[in-house]
Design an enzyme around this catalytic site. Structure first.
Site, PDB file in Angstrom:
ATOM      1  CG  ASP A 144      84.917  14.592  43.905  1.00 34.42           C
ATOM      2  OD1 ASP A 144      85.298  13.777  44.909  1.00 34.42           O
ATOM      3  OD2 ASP A 144      85.956  15.174  43.651  1.00 34.42           O
ATOM      4  CE  LYS A 171      86.372  17.688  46.996  1.00 26.73           C
ATOM      5  NZ  LYS A 171      86.374  17.126  45.569  1.00 26.73           N
ATOM      6  CE1 TYR A 174      71.373  20.324  53.124  1.00 33.63           C
ATOM      7  CE2 TYR A 174      68.762  20.340  53.857  1.00 33.63           C
ATOM      8  CZ  TYR A 174      69.970  20.197  52.884  1.00 33.63           C
ATOM      9  OH  TYR A 174      69.486  19.798  51.640  1.00 33.63           O
ATOM     10  CG  ASP A 204      69.253  17.260  49.840  1.00 33.76           C
ATOM     11  OD1 ASP A 204      68.295  16.873  49.872  1.00 33.76           O
ATOM     12  OD2 ASP A 204      69.610  18.402  49.221  1.00 33.76           O
TER      13      ASP A 204
END
Ligand code: NAD
Length: 359
Positions: A223, A190, A123, A247
């Site tokens: 995930d 991640k 972002y 988000d």
């Protein structure tokens, strides 16, 4: 008297903002509203979607409540929402997702608070268009610095994650946990794939956690986190993560408690705070007096707490809970079927909440 910057936004923003304003006034306030327009209409009139006077107003009043603002997809002006968060350094995006009895969902007893980092990550707005000078320079740099190559016809978005940015959001999550009697903070990442960005976020999370031995700490890969949230959301308490994951997970968590109409939020920095729903401007419902004002009203509850008006916040939250539980004066998204002819309008639901508080 609280002087608050009020940004109605666009799409369905003005309708839900008006509902929230009336409900907040009914708590007794008193409020003085410094109304400031931003978004597409302002862009068409003035050539900028976020005039300086809007930022100046927030800087003066320190607190704002804001309706959603439409962002053109793939072209046009940059997101006003993102620009505002960056310009005022509102680094913590705080998004509670709490079950209200009567809201349409298969889950009970969910009480999760998401801390989303608001200033970095993909972002940051550092992007190079396919074929541009910048894209060619980055492709060239990567070729020289590593064994990897990037295809010539690539567009590029850069993902910066700093120790500074990670530390302050993780600390904000732990401070919140401590102040609000929460038992656990989960850092979401991640790091197995992005070792130098997400890996850094995880390392910083672990270091900050050492300062809070009274709060349990764990981490989850993004995930797996999504699967766990769908399967056993009750296991989770405070979640902290980078901007993009925040988000996406915010919308997922909103879905657990009845949809975007039920998900409030706050963007908080060291100096200023801007309260806004998680959802966007839902433009297809513009002007229909139809969408659920609760995400915006519950953002108002968060604002009341921020202003030190704890009693008014509890009173408003109770009125919301009563109206949702009774299920009569609620908008279409909280009815068993969305085409229910008895669904309340946006303003009608606000009226019902006001009469619970005053009647
Ligand atoms: P959205 O959140 O506006 O709406 C998606 C769908 O969710 C809607 O079609 C509707 O079915 C449902 N929904 C949303 N709000 C609701 C409410 N209050 N009550 C009942 N149902 C509701 O997402 P979108 O359509 O992807 O985005 C529309 C615009 O909003 C885009 O331009 C986007 O960039 C912008 N946006 C702004 C903000 C912000 O202002 N902070 C946040 C997200 C998206």
């Amino acid at each position: 008297m609280h002087t608050i910057t009020l940004i109605p936004g666009d799409g369905t923003g003005p309708e839900i903002t008006e509902a929230a304003k009336r409900v907040l006034e009914a708590t007794g306030g008193p409020f003085q509203w410094d109304v400031q327009d931003a978004g597409e209409d302002v862009y068409n009139r003035e050539g900028t979607p976020l005039p300086d006077r809007v930022l100046e107003s927030i800087k003066k009043n320190r607190v704002a409540i804001k309706g959603p603002i439409t962002t053109p997809v793939g072209k046009g002006f940059r997101s006003v929402n993102v620009t505002l968060r960056q310009a005022l350094d509102l680094y913590s995006c705080v998004r509670p997702c709490k079950s209200y009895q009567g809201a349409k969902t298969i889950y009970d007893n969910i009480d999760i608070v998401i801390f989303r980092e608001n200033t970095e990550d993909l972002y940051a707005g550092i992007e190079y268009q396919k074929g541009s000078e910048g894209a060619k320079a980055v492709i060239d740099l990567v070729r020289r610095m590593s064994e990897r190559s990037i295809r010539e016809d690539s567009g590029i978005s850069i993902k910066p994650i700093s120790v500074f940015g990670s530390e302050r959001i993780v600390r904000a999550a732990f401070e919140y946990a401590r102040k609000n009697g929460r038992r656990k903070v989960t850092s979401v990442h991640k790091a197995n794939i992005m070792k130098f960005s997400d890996g850094l976020f995880l390392e910083v999370s672990r270091n900050v956690a050492k300062d809070y031995p009274d709060i349990e700490f764990e981490d989850r890969i993004i995930d797996n986190m999504c699967m766990q949230l769908v399967q056993k959301p009750q296991l989770y308490d405070v979640l902290v993560m980078e901007n993009l994951y925040g988000d996406i997970v915010s919308d997922l968590a909103a879905g657990l408690v009845g949809g975007l109409g039920m998900a409030p939020g706050a963007n908080i920095g060291d100096d200023y705070a801007v309260f806004e729903a998680t959802h966007g401007s839902a433009p297809k419902y513009k002007g229909l007096n139809k969408v659920n004002p609760l995400a915006m009203i519950l953002s108002g509850v968060m604002m009341l707490r921020h202003l030190g008006e704890a009693e008014a916040a509890e009173r408003l939250d109770r009125a919301v809970a009563d109206v949702v539980r009774e299920g009569k004066d609620v908008t279409y998204d909280l009815k068993p079927r969305p085409d229910d002819p008895t669904a309340a309008t946006t303003s009608g639901m606000a009226d019902a909440i006001i009469s619970k508080m005053t009647g």
